[in-house]
Design a protein around this motif. Structure first.
Motif, PDB file in Angstrom:
ATOM      1  N   UNK A  56       0.815  -1.219   0.000  1.00  0.00           N
ATOM      2  CA  UNK A  56       0.000   0.000   0.000  1.00  0.00           C
ATOM      3  C   UNK A  56       0.842   1.259   0.000  1.00  0.00           C
ATOM      4  N   UNK A  57       0.339   2.284   0.669  1.00  0.00           N
ATOM      5  CA  UNK A  57       1.055   3.568   0.690  1.00  0.00           C
ATOM      6  C   UNK A  57       2.115   3.623   1.788  1.00  0.00           C
ATOM      7  N   UNK A  58       2.265   2.511   2.528  1.00  0.00           N
ATOM      8  CA  UNK A  58       3.299   2.437   3.569  1.00  0.00           C
ATOM      9  C   UNK A  58       2.876   2.921   4.927  1.00  0.00           C
ATOM     10  N   UNK A  59       1.656   3.465   5.015  1.00  0.00           N
ATOM     11  CA  UNK A  59       1.223   4.100   6.270  1.00  0.00           C
ATOM     12  C   UNK A  59       1.265   3.131   7.459  1.00  0.00           C
ATOM     13  N   UNK A  60       0.911   1.886   7.209  1.00  0.00           N
ATOM     14  CA  UNK A  60       0.880   0.939   8.348  1.00  0.00           C
ATOM     15  C   UNK A  60       2.278   0.626   8.882  1.00  0.00           C
ATOM     16  N   UNK A  61       3.302   0.952   8.091  1.00  0.00           N
ATOM     17  CA  UNK A  61       4.687   0.775   8.558  1.00  0.00           C
ATOM     18  C   UNK A  61       5.254   2.077   9.128  1.00  0.00           C
TER      19      UNK A  61
END
Length: 235
Positions: free
Chosen positions: A65-70
Motif C-alpha cells: 500500500x502507501x506504507x502508512x501501516x509501517x
C-alpha cells in the motif's frame, strides 16, 4: 533522506517460487523480505521510500500500500520491463530528489544499521563523491568479489595487489547526478557507472562484517527462514 528499494527483478534463480510471487514478497521468519527492509528503514528514521517493480508489481502495491501501516510513505516506480539497476534508479529520479539517497536490493537480508546512512549521505555530499558502497565478505557463491577497498575508498582491482576483493552488498548511497545522463525508461546496468566513478576516485566505501545474505535461491531462502525462526524463538 530518501531510500529506494529495488524490487523489479524477475528472480529466475528463485523459480518456481517467483512464478506467482515477486521475489521481495517471499517470506522469511514470518515476514516478506521487503518488509524487513521497510521496518528497519523506518526504525532508522528513513520513512520516504521509493519501490520500483516490474514482474507481478501489482502484488507489491496491493500488499504494501502507501506504507502508512509501517510508518512510511511509499511511492512506486513501475517498469513495463525490468530496466536493470541504474536504469531503474534513473527512472525513479523524479521521486528521489536532488540530495544523495540510499538504494537497497530487495532480495538481501542484513542487520546493517540503516541509521548510519544519513550521516554517510551528508559526508558524500560534502566530499563531492558520487557513491558510497557497503561491501561484505565474499559469499561462497561469489568468491571473486566485486570491488577493492583501501582506506575508505573503493579502488580499481589493478591498483590493489595486496587487498582481496570484497562483494557489493546491494546497499549503496548515490548522488542523483550519477544517473542524470541515462534516458528515462532505458535499460542500464550499475556496475559500468560505478567503475567509471571508481577510476576517477569518486567512490567511498566501508567493509561490513555483520549478518548479510544474498537470498537468491530457494535453498538460501529456506536456510534464512529457519535461522530467523530459530533466533526469534529464543528471544
Amino acid at each position: 533522506m530518501k531510500a529506494m528499494i529495488l524490487a523489479a527483478g524477475r528472480g529466475e534463480r528463485m523459480r518456481p517460487l517467483t512464478d506467482h510471487t515477486p521475489k521481495p514478497l517471499l517470506e522469511v521468519g514470518g515476514k516478506a523480505l521487503i518488509v524487513w527492509h521497510i521496518e528497519k528503514l523506518v526504525a532508522a528514521g528513513i520513512t520516504e521510500l521509493v519501490i520500483n517493480h516490474a514482474h507481478l508489481g501489482a502484488q507489491l502495491e496491493n500488499v504494501l500500500g502507501d506504507g502508512r501501516r509501517f510508518g512510511a510513505q511509499i511511492q512506486y516506480s513501475p517498469e513495463t520491463r525490468a530496466l536493470e539497476t541504474a536504469g531503474g534508479i534513473a527512472n525513479a529520479l523524479p521521486m528521489l530528489g536532488e540530495q544523495p539517497f540510499a538504494v537497497i536490493n530487495g532480495d538481501i537480508y542484513c542487520d546493517y544499521d540503516f541509521a548510519r546512512l544519513p550521516e554517510r549521505a551528508a559526508r558524500l555530499q560534502a566530499d563531492g563523491d558520487m557513491a558510497h558502497l557497503v561491501l561484505v565478505n565474499n559469499p561462497e557463491h561469489h568468491p571473486q568479489g566485486d570491488f577493492h577497498l583501501h582506506d575508505g575508498r573503493v579502488i580499481n582491482s589493478a591498483l590493489s595487489t595486496q587487498h582481496s576483493a570484497l562483494t557489493f552488498s546491494g546497499i549503496g548511497l548515490y548522488h542523483p547526478a550519477l544517473f542524470s545522463h541515462i534516458a528515462h525508461g532505458s535499460v542500464a546496468p550499475l556496475a559500468p557507472l560505478l567503475r567509471a566513478q571508481i577510476a576517477q576516485g569518486q567512490v567511498s566505501g566501508e567493509h561490513y562484517t555483520g549478518l548479510w545474505i544474498d537470498v537468491g535461491t530457494p535453498q538460501r531462502l529456506m536456510e534464512l527462514d529457519l535461522q530467523l525462526r530459530t533466533t526469534h524463538a529464543h528471544v
